[in-house]
Scaffold this motif. Structure first.
Motif, PDB file in Angstrom:
ATOM      1  N   GLY A 144       6.159   1.142  -3.496  1.00 57.07           N
ATOM      2  CA  GLY A 144       7.480   0.846  -2.953  1.00 57.07           C
ATOM      3  C   GLY A 144       8.132  -0.233  -3.785  1.00 57.07           C
ATOM      4  O   GLY A 144       7.456  -1.117  -4.300  1.00 57.07           O
ATOM      5  N   ALA A 145       9.453  -0.156  -3.950  1.00 59.99           N
ATOM      6  CA  ALA A 145      10.187  -1.151  -4.728  1.00 59.99           C
ATOM      7  C   ALA A 145      11.529  -1.404  -4.056  1.00 59.99           C
ATOM      8  O   ALA A 145      12.189  -0.469  -3.593  1.00 59.99           O
ATOM      9  CB  ALA A 145      10.397  -0.672  -6.162  1.00 59.99           C
ATOM     10  N   MET A 168       5.578  -3.226  -3.690  1.00 63.04           N
ATOM     11  CA  MET A 168       4.311  -3.003  -2.996  1.00 63.04           C
ATOM     12  C   MET A 168       3.423  -2.185  -3.923  1.00 63.04           C
ATOM     13  O   MET A 168       3.840  -1.142  -4.430  1.00 63.04           O
ATOM     14  CB  MET A 168       4.523  -2.258  -1.682  1.00 63.04           C
ATOM     15  CG  MET A 168       3.235  -2.033  -0.921  1.00 63.04           C
ATOM     16  SD  MET A 168       3.478  -1.109   0.617  1.00 63.04           S
ATOM     17  CE  MET A 168       3.960  -2.437   1.702  1.00 63.04           C
ATOM     18  N   VAL A 169       2.196  -2.684  -4.152  1.00 59.38           N
ATOM     19  CA  VAL A 169       1.300  -2.074  -5.128  1.00 59.38           C
ATOM     20  C   VAL A 169      -0.044  -1.765  -4.485  1.00 59.38           C
ATOM     21  O   VAL A 169      -0.592  -2.588  -3.753  1.00 59.38           O
ATOM     22  CB  VAL A 169       1.086  -3.029  -6.330  1.00 59.38           C
ATOM     23  CG1 VAL A 169       0.101  -2.446  -7.326  1.00 59.38           C
ATOM     24  CG2 VAL A 169       2.407  -3.332  -7.017  1.00 59.38           C
ATOM     25  N   LYS A 170      -0.569  -0.584  -4.772  1.00 57.97           N
ATOM     26  CA  LYS A 170      -1.922  -0.216  -4.356  1.00 57.97           C
ATOM     27  C   LYS A 170      -2.834  -0.429  -5.554  1.00 57.97           C
ATOM     28  O   LYS A 170      -2.580   0.113  -6.638  1.00 57.97           O
ATOM     29  CB  LYS A 170      -1.960   1.242  -3.906  1.00 57.97           C
ATOM     30  CG  LYS A 170      -3.324   1.688  -3.402  1.00 57.97           C
ATOM     31  CD  LYS A 170      -3.226   3.034  -2.727  1.00 57.97           C
ATOM     32  CE  LYS A 170      -3.674   4.107  -3.687  1.00 57.97           C
ATOM     33  NZ  LYS A 170      -3.715   5.431  -3.074  1.00 57.97           N
ATOM     34  N   ILE A 171      -3.878  -1.234  -5.369  1.00 60.61           N
ATOM     35  CA  ILE A 171      -4.789  -1.547  -6.473  1.00 60.61           C
ATOM     36  C   ILE A 171      -5.651  -0.333  -6.775  1.00 60.61           C
ATOM     37  O   ILE A 171      -6.180   0.307  -5.878  1.00 60.61           O
ATOM     38  CB  ILE A 171      -5.699  -2.739  -6.124  1.00 60.61           C
ATOM     39  CG1 ILE A 171      -4.857  -3.982  -5.906  1.00 60.61           C
ATOM     40  CG2 ILE A 171      -6.721  -2.982  -7.214  1.00 60.61           C
ATOM     41  CD1 ILE A 171      -5.658  -5.189  -5.483  1.00 60.61           C
ATOM     42  N   GLU A 172      -5.804  -0.032  -8.079  1.00 57.70           N
ATOM     43  CA  GLU A 172      -6.708   1.034  -8.485  1.00 57.70           C
ATOM     44  C   GLU A 172      -8.131   0.559  -8.292  1.00 57.70           C
ATOM     45  O   GLU A 172      -8.476  -0.557  -8.663  1.00 57.70           O
ATOM     46  CB  GLU A 172      -6.466   1.403  -9.952  1.00 57.70           C
ATOM     47  CG  GLU A 172      -5.125   2.052 -10.170  1.00 57.70           C
ATOM     48  CD  GLU A 172      -4.918   2.483 -11.619  1.00 57.70           C
ATOM     49  OE1 GLU A 172      -5.788   2.214 -12.464  1.00 57.70           O
ATOM     50  OE2 GLU A 172      -3.882   3.089 -11.876  1.00 57.70           O
ATOM     51  N   GLN A 173      -8.950   1.397  -7.692  1.00 56.75           N
ATOM     52  CA  GLN A 173     -10.340   1.039  -7.446  1.00 56.75           C
ATOM     53  C   GLN A 173     -11.108   1.039  -8.762  1.00 56.75           C
ATOM     54  O   GLN A 173     -11.030   1.986  -9.526  1.00 56.75           O
ATOM     55  CB  GLN A 173     -10.983   2.033  -6.469  1.00 56.75           C
ATOM     56  CG  GLN A 173     -10.345   2.028  -5.109  1.00 56.75           C
ATOM     57  CD  GLN A 173     -10.464   0.682  -4.407  1.00 56.75           C
ATOM     58  OE1 GLN A 173     -11.469   0.006  -4.515  1.00 56.75           O
ATOM     59  NE2 GLN A 173      -9.429   0.309  -3.699  1.00 56.75           N
ATOM     60  N   GLU A 174     -11.846  -0.047  -8.995  1.00 58.34           N
ATOM     61  CA  GLU A 174     -12.672  -0.120 -10.192  1.00 58.34           C
ATOM     62  C   GLU A 174     -13.966   0.626  -9.953  1.00 58.34           C
ATOM     63  O   GLU A 174     -14.416   0.763  -8.828  1.00 58.34           O
ATOM     64  CB  GLU A 174     -12.975  -1.579 -10.543  1.00 58.34           C
ATOM     65  CG  GLU A 174     -11.751  -2.334 -10.995  1.00 58.34           C
ATOM     66  CD  GLU A 174     -12.096  -3.733 -11.469  1.00 58.34           C
ATOM     67  OE1 GLU A 174     -13.288  -4.103 -11.454  1.00 58.34           O
ATOM     68  OE2 GLU A 174     -11.180  -4.445 -11.856  1.00 58.34           O
ATOM     69  N   TYR A 176      -2.718  -3.084   0.435  1.00 57.92           N
ATOM     70  CA  TYR A 176      -1.653  -3.136  -0.564  1.00 57.92           C
ATOM     71  C   TYR A 176      -1.361  -4.600  -0.878  1.00 57.92           C
ATOM     72  O   TYR A 176      -1.620  -5.477  -0.058  1.00 57.92           O
ATOM     73  CB  TYR A 176      -0.363  -2.490  -0.040  1.00 57.92           C
ATOM     74  CG  TYR A 176      -0.497  -1.023   0.274  1.00 57.92           C
ATOM     75  CD1 TYR A 176      -0.219  -0.076  -0.695  1.00 57.92           C
ATOM     76  CD2 TYR A 176      -0.893  -0.591   1.535  1.00 57.92           C
ATOM     77  CE1 TYR A 176      -0.335   1.284  -0.407  1.00 57.92           C
ATOM     78  CE2 TYR A 176      -1.010   0.753   1.825  1.00 57.92           C
ATOM     79  CZ  TYR A 176      -0.733   1.682   0.852  1.00 57.92           C
ATOM     80  OH  TYR A 176      -0.852   3.012   1.128  1.00 57.92           O
ATOM     81  N   LEU A 177      -0.785  -4.845  -2.032  1.00 62.81           N
ATOM     82  CA  LEU A 177      -0.330  -6.184  -2.397  1.00 62.81           C
ATOM     83  C   LEU A 177       1.182  -6.165  -2.494  1.00 62.81           C
ATOM     84  O   LEU A 177       1.780  -5.174  -2.926  1.00 62.81           O
ATOM     85  CB  LEU A 177      -0.927  -6.620  -3.739  1.00 62.81           C
ATOM     86  CG  LEU A 177      -2.455  -6.725  -3.774  1.00 62.81           C
ATOM     87  CD1 LEU A 177      -2.909  -7.146  -5.157  1.00 62.81           C
ATOM     88  CD2 LEU A 177      -2.961  -7.698  -2.741  1.00 62.81           C
ATOM     89  N   VAL A 178       1.808  -7.261  -2.079  1.00 58.95           N
ATOM     90  CA  VAL A 178       3.263  -7.391  -2.147  1.00 58.95           C
ATOM     91  C   VAL A 178       3.571  -8.565  -3.055  1.00 58.95           C
ATOM     92  O   VAL A 178       3.001  -9.651  -2.909  1.00 58.95           O
ATOM     93  CB  VAL A 178       3.864  -7.621  -0.738  1.00 58.95           C
ATOM     94  CG1 VAL A 178       5.351  -7.874  -0.834  1.00 58.95           C
ATOM     95  CG2 VAL A 178       3.578  -6.430   0.160  1.00 58.95           C
ATOM     96  N   MET A 179       4.472  -8.346  -4.021  1.00 60.49           N
ATOM     97  CA  MET A 179       4.807  -9.381  -4.991  1.00 60.49           C
ATOM     98  C   MET A 179       6.243  -9.207  -5.473  1.00 60.49           C
ATOM     99  O   MET A 179       6.876  -8.189  -5.199  1.00 60.49           O
ATOM    100  CB  MET A 179       3.853  -9.306  -6.184  1.00 60.49           C
ATOM    101  CG  MET A 179       3.957  -8.008  -6.959  1.00 60.49           C
ATOM    102  SD  MET A 179       2.568  -7.690  -8.039  1.00 60.49           S
ATOM    103  CE  MET A 179       1.351  -7.168  -6.845  1.00 60.49           C
TER     104      MET A 179
END
Length: 106
Positions: free
Chosen positions: A51-52, A16-22, A82-85
Motif C-alpha cells: 500500500g502507498a 506499507m511493506v510486507k517483508i520477504e521471508q528469508e 507488515y511494516l509502515v514507514m
C-alpha cells in the motif's frame, strides 16, 4: 448480518511493506553457511509494497523495496506482519525498467 469490512488506505507519503521471508540459512560469497539465528547488524532487507499513500511519488503497490526494518513501525493484519514507514525511509526500489539504475538485478 456480518461485520463490515474496512479497506486500509495509506495516508500522505506512508508505505506499507510486507517483508520477504528469508530462507533458513544464508551462504557467504566464500560458501560459508550462516545460520538463520545469526543477526547481522544494520542489515537492510527487501520487501514488497502492499500500500502507498497518495503523496508517495517513486513507489507503487507491487514494487520491491530495500529498507532497514529495525527503525519502522509494525502492524499485524489477519495474522500477517507488515511494516509502515515514510517513502523517504526506503533505500532502493527494484523495478524491471529504469533510467538511472545500478545495473544490478534481483
Amino acid at each position: 448480518m456480518g461485520d463490515p469490512k474496512f479497506e486500509i488506505q495509506m495516508l500522505h507519503d506512508r508505505v506499507m511493506v510486507k517483508i520477504e521471508q528469508e530462507s533458513e540459512e544464508r551462504r557467504s560469497t566464500a560458501g560459508i553457511v550462516i545460520p538463520a539465528t545469526v543477526k547481522m547488524a544494520n542489515r537492510l532487507v527487501w520487501g514488497e509494497v502492499c500500500g502507498a499513500g497518495q503523496n508517495a511519488r517513486a513507489v507503487k503497490v507491487g514494487d520491491k523495496v530495500l529498507f532497514n526494518p529495525e527503525e519502522q513501525y509494525e502492524v499485524e493484519v489477519h495474522g500477517q506482519l507488515y511494516l509502515v514507514m515514510r517513502e523517504r525511509d526506503l533505500h532502493a526500489i527494484a523495478t524491471p525498467q529504469t533510467d538511472n539504475g545500478t545495473g544490478l538485478y534481483l
